[in-house]
Write an enzyme that holds these catalytic residues in place. Structure first.
Site, PDB file in Angstrom:
ATOM      1  N   LYS A 141     -13.888  -0.318  -4.094  1.00 41.01           N
ATOM      2  CA  LYS A 141     -14.994   0.089  -3.211  1.00 41.01           C
ATOM      3  C   LYS A 141     -16.081   0.789  -4.008  1.00 41.01           C
ATOM      4  CE  LYS A 141     -12.160   0.805   0.908  1.00 41.01           C
ATOM      5  NZ  LYS A 141     -11.625   1.798   1.801  1.00 41.01           N
ATOM      6  N   GLU A 148       0.826  -1.214   0.000  1.00 49.44           N
ATOM      7  CA  GLU A 148       0.000   0.000   0.000  1.00 49.44           C
ATOM      8  C   GLU A 148       0.859   1.263   0.000  1.00 49.44           C
ATOM      9  OE1 GLU A 148      -2.948  -0.063   3.156  1.00 49.44           O
ATOM     10  OE2 GLU A 148      -4.349  -1.134   1.872  1.00 49.44           O
ATOM     11  N   HIS A 165       9.136 -26.766  -1.439  1.00 48.68           N
ATOM     12  CA  HIS A 165       8.590 -27.907  -2.182  1.00 48.68           C
ATOM     13  C   HIS A 165       7.464 -27.470  -3.113  1.00 48.68           C
ATOM     14  CE1 HIS A 165      10.864 -30.906   0.209  1.00 48.68           C
ATOM     15  NE2 HIS A 165      10.919 -29.863   1.027  1.00 48.68           N
TER      16      HIS A 165
HETATM   17  O1  PA5 Z   1      -3.387   1.167   5.725  1.00 48.86           O
HETATM   18  C1  PA5 Z   1      -4.537   1.522   5.609  1.00 48.86           C
HETATM   19  O2  PA5 Z   1      -4.892   2.695   5.816  1.00 48.86           O
HETATM   20  C2  PA5 Z   1      -5.669   0.550   5.270  1.00 48.86           C
HETATM   21  O3  PA5 Z   1      -5.216  -0.691   4.882  1.00 48.86           O
HETATM   22  C3  PA5 Z   1      -6.616   0.399   6.454  1.00 48.86           C
HETATM   23  O4  PA5 Z   1      -5.912  -0.084   7.566  1.00 48.86           O
HETATM   24  C4  PA5 Z   1      -7.787  -0.532   6.159  1.00 48.86           C
HETATM   25  O5  PA5 Z   1      -8.416  -0.177   4.960  1.00 48.86           O
HETATM   26  C5  PA5 Z   1      -8.807  -0.472   7.285  1.00 48.86           C
HETATM   27  O6  PA5 Z   1      -9.265   0.839   7.457  1.00 48.86           O
HETATM   28  P1  PA5 Z   1     -10.058   1.320   8.724  1.00 48.86           P
HETATM   29  O7  PA5 Z   1      -9.214   1.176   9.922  1.00 48.86           O
HETATM   30  O8  PA5 Z   1     -10.389   2.754   8.431  1.00 48.86           O
HETATM   31  O9  PA5 Z   1     -11.315   0.474   8.823  1.00 48.86           O
END
Ligand code: PA5
Length: 432
Positions: free
Chosen positions: A422, A287, A308
């Site tokens: 989303k 990310e 393996h």
């Molecule tokens: O790193 C990030 O911001 C995302 O991966 C969030 O952790 C994930 O989408 C969960 O989001 P939230 O804590 O707002 O529910």
């Protein structure tokens, strides 16, 4: 505490190349520390370990003692950064590591929800929870993420069928933004106990905020040691020097390799308890760096299982990959291979040797074979698999990721790409 061995980068990364990339490392360091780089508003994790008040750790620890008295288990609801660090920590420690002194010997099992949308999973979870006394921790920074939100709806109904009034109220703990989001609204309206996720720390960098600390403390983890490990790392990785700062060296090496066509990084380990640490690592780097048509693809392999299966690919496929081994110097326990009088399996030649000895030979052999097969590799070694080392490792990777993302030229603290699915899903679900 943590060492980085780079012997098997020979011929792939030279001293000159590291010198050549150093100005970018220095710029990344300055931008990060002076909050001048892109996404600077989300760099609160940088000095977080030293800012966590000891009184806060005590507060959560005493809440944990309370919860422990009347709960058989914890249900942790969350996804991404609100899930992986918790699971990574608990699985790393395992059931046998004696990290539960905090609660006077007790340790609560943790069940997870909100990290998938499988109806069979949730159905099974609810049936497993039916006869248990549970405390639910629901975690969402935005407070609006679909997966944990709908899981919480179901689990809230389930709780309401089991508990009433004050008893019901005390069984839900929310971890979310101070003001924004539906979860904050729910917490205020229902009067649930809540903890704040700082604005300036993004999800995947949040394991040392209440996101990780609250559920981990409730599960019985010694969060003081987790934080102490991260504090040591914060200090150790503050100097901008590739010889003295292994975290910066790792970040620099990744970028040298990437520029030479090594587009995939495989985090390999011979220790199954780091499986979820690798999942956490993948989220952190994917990310943070995978954007604008750039970014190393982070993958993982669990040895020797994957030798393996994926081992064939690593040895002989397209040479676009580099590997980072995550080793543990001294595991908690060892097991000796017994002598067998008949020796039908032919393994008496290693009778008397320990499993860890054989495991380490397998690692040495793999690192050498992959290197000879054209896969540059390096090794991060933790001296012990304890909570303090894990805290150190979390900070090591967080800082390496911030520096590496800046060297790459991206904003390592946003994740615009995760919105695409989303939007389509909401359209399909008929959200207005
Ligand atoms: O790193 C990030 O911001 C995302 O991966 C969030 O952790 C994930 O989408 C969960 O989001 P939230 O804590 O707002 O529910």
């Amino acid at each position: 505490m943590i060492t980085l061995n780079t012997d098997y980068l020979k011929g792939f990364v030279s001293a000159n190349e590291l010198e050549g990339i150093f100005p970018s490392v220095r710029l990344a360091h300055e931008n990060l520390h002076k909050a001048k780089g892109s996404g600077a508003e989300f760099t609160g994790w940088l000095d977080l370990p030293s800012r966590i008040p000891d009184t806060f750790i005590k507060e959560i620890s005493s809440l944990a003692k309370e919860v422990h008295k009347d709960s058989d288990c914890i249900v942790s609801i969350g996804i991404g950064g609100s899930y992986l660090g918790i699971r990574a920590t608990l699985e790393f420690l395992g059931p046998h590591t004696g990290h539960s002194q905090l609660l006077g010997g007790g340790k609560l099992p943790v069940y997870y929800a909100g990290h998938n949308i499988s109806s069979d999973y949730l159905h099974q979870l609810l049936s497993e929870l039916r006869d248990k006394r549970i405390t639910v921790v629901v975690i969402s920074k935005s407070g609006t993420t679909t997966e944990p939100a709908i899981a919480f709806r179901v689990i809230k109904n389930f709780l309401e069928s089991k508990y009433k009034g004050e008893e019901l109220k005390k069984r839900v703990i929310c971890v979310t933004d101070e003001k924004k989001g539906a979860l904050r609204k729910i917490a205020s309206k229902e009067g649930y106990r809540s903890f704040i996720i700082p604005d300036n720390v993004g999800g995947r960098y949040s394991v040392l905020t209440p996101v990780g600390l609250v559920p981990l403390a409730l599960a019985g983890v010694d969060i003081q040691s987790l934080v102490d490990g991260a504090r040591a790392a914060q200090k150790e990785y503050s100097v901008c020097d590739l010889d003295k700062n292994t975290c910066y060296r790792y970040a620099a090496i990744r970028n040298v390799l990437y520029a030479k066509g090594k587009k995939f990084e495989v985090l390999s380990s011979f220790y199954p308890n780091v499986f979820y640490v690798a999942e956490w690592f993948k989220q952190l780097f994917a990310e943070s760096e995978g954007k604008e048509g750039r970014g190393i693809f982070p993958a993982s392999m669990m040895m020797s299982t994957d030798l393996h299966s994926m081992g064939q690919w690593m040895q002989e496929a397209e040479r676009t990959v580099f590997e980072t081994f995550l080793q543990i110097d001294r595991p908690h326990h060892d097991v000796i291979i017994p002598q067998d009088q008949e020796n039908l399996d032919g393994f008496n030649y290693i009778a008397g040797k320990s499993f860890d000895f054989v495991n380490k030979k397998a690692y040495e052999a793999t690192a050498a074979a992959h290197f000879e097969g054209g896969v540059p590799n390096m090794t991060i070694t933790l001296s012990k698999p304890d909570i303090m080392h894990l805290g150190h490792l979390y900070y090591f990777f967080e800082k390496a990721c911030g520096i590496s993302g800046y060297i790459l030229g991206v904003n390592p603290f946003d994740q615009p790409g995760v919105e695409a699915y989303k939007k389509k899903m909401f359209a399909l679900l008929g959200k207005r």
